[in-house]
Design a protein around this motif. Structure first.
Motif, PDB file in Angstrom:
ATOM      1  N   MET A 242       5.508  -0.352   5.275  1.00 47.86           N
ATOM      2  CA  MET A 242       4.302   0.257   4.757  1.00 47.86           C
ATOM      3  C   MET A 242       3.149  -0.186   5.650  1.00 47.86           C
ATOM      4  SD  MET A 242       2.854  -0.057   0.897  1.00 47.86           S
ATOM      5  CE  MET A 242       4.520  -0.374   0.396  1.00 47.86           C
ATOM      6  N   ARG A 243       2.413   0.767   6.185  1.00 47.90           N
ATOM      7  CA  ARG A 243       1.329   0.433   7.095  1.00 47.90           C
ATOM      8  C   ARG A 243       0.121  -0.136   6.356  1.00 47.90           C
ATOM      9  NH1 ARG A 243       1.832   3.234  12.351  1.00 47.90           N
ATOM     10  NH2 ARG A 243       3.831   4.243  12.259  1.00 47.90           N
ATOM     11  N   SER A 244      -0.206   0.461   5.239  1.00 54.33           N
ATOM     12  CA  SER A 244      -1.327  -0.052   4.452  1.00 54.33           C
ATOM     13  C   SER A 244      -1.192   0.448   3.023  1.00 54.33           C
ATOM     14  CB  SER A 244      -2.661   0.396   5.040  1.00 54.33           C
ATOM     15  OG  SER A 244      -2.773   1.794   4.967  1.00 54.33           O
ATOM     16  N   PHE A 245      -1.895  -0.204   2.145  1.00 50.80           N
ATOM     17  CA  PHE A 245      -1.903   0.198   0.738  1.00 50.80           C
ATOM     18  C   PHE A 245      -3.156  -0.373   0.101  1.00 50.80           C
ATOM     19  CE2 PHE A 245       0.311  -3.816   1.034  1.00 50.80           C
ATOM     20  CZ  PHE A 245      -0.216  -4.558   0.002  1.00 50.80           C
ATOM     21  N   VAL A 246      -3.440   0.109  -1.080  1.00 46.39           N
ATOM     22  CA  VAL A 246      -4.549  -0.446  -1.846  1.00 46.39           C
ATOM     23  C   VAL A 246      -3.987  -0.908  -3.188  1.00 46.39           C
ATOM     24  CG1 VAL A 246      -5.248   1.786  -2.829  1.00 46.39           C
ATOM     25  CG2 VAL A 246      -6.907  -0.045  -2.646  1.00 46.39           C
ATOM     26  N   LYS A 247      -4.511  -2.032  -3.655  1.00 45.80           N
ATOM     27  CA  LYS A 247      -4.102  -2.598  -4.935  1.00 45.80           C
ATOM     28  C   LYS A 247      -5.329  -2.612  -5.836  1.00 45.80           C
ATOM     29  CE  LYS A 247      -1.553  -6.248  -4.512  1.00 45.80           C
ATOM     30  NZ  LYS A 247      -1.093  -7.652  -4.390  1.00 45.80           N
ATOM     31  N   LEU A 248      -5.223  -1.951  -6.991  1.00 45.43           N
ATOM     32  CA  LEU A 248      -6.343  -1.865  -7.924  1.00 45.43           C
ATOM     33  C   LEU A 248      -5.979  -2.566  -9.223  1.00 45.43           C
ATOM     34  CD1 LEU A 248      -7.201   1.931  -7.435  1.00 45.43           C
ATOM     35  CD2 LEU A 248      -8.262  -0.037  -6.299  1.00 45.43           C
ATOM     36  N   LEU A 249      -6.842  -3.481  -9.657  1.00 41.58           N
ATOM     37  CA  LEU A 249      -6.653  -4.147 -10.942  1.00 41.58           C
ATOM     38  C   LEU A 249      -7.171  -3.220 -12.038  1.00 41.58           C
ATOM     39  CD1 LEU A 249      -7.850  -7.744 -10.035  1.00 41.58           C
ATOM     40  CD2 LEU A 249      -5.503  -6.876 -10.108  1.00 41.58           C
TER      41      LEU A 249
END
Length: 123
Positions: free
Chosen positions: A7-14
């Motif tokens: 995976m090149r990039s991702f976003v993690k949201l709480l």
């Protein structure tokens, strides 16, 4: 020799209410890839990963979430108008569409936790 897929990039949201967040994101057109509470993995357009993480009750996040941050996605073949219509039907705050000086047409959608999602297409 083939490289392993990474995976090149991702976003993690709480998030505060994972089921409500998943309904919202799937309603916009995100696809659920994996679900292992407290983490749910969604994907936009087969290429952009978003992890929704149910915040532990002991974690107190103060202030507006994502202040000054836009999480960006290419709108895809349906375009920003379709994303805006889906978001409005889900009761989300929608800004735009707006034509930007950098030759894109964009909408900004606010999710149930206050994160701002920026959907973009060529102008």
């Amino acid at each position: 020799m083939d490289k392993p897929q990474t995976m090149r990039s991702f976003v993690k949201l709480l998030v505060t209410d994972a089921p409500a967040s998943v309904r919202f994101y799937e309603g916009l057109g995100f696809e659920r890839i994996a679900s292992e509470p407290p983490i749910l993995r969604l994907q936009w357009g087969g290429e952009s990963d978003v992890y929704l993480v149910n915040s532990p009750p002991s974690l107190k996040l103060e202030g507006r979430k994502g202040m000054g941050v836009l999480v960006g996605f290419r709108a895809g073949s349906d375009g920003v108008d379709a994303v805006a219509a889906k978001a409005a039907a889900l009761g989300a705050h929608v800004e735009g569409p707006t034509v930007q000086p950098w030759y894109t047409r964009e909408v900004v959608v606010t999710d149930p936790d206050g994160y701002r999602l920026n959907f973009i297409e060529p102008a």
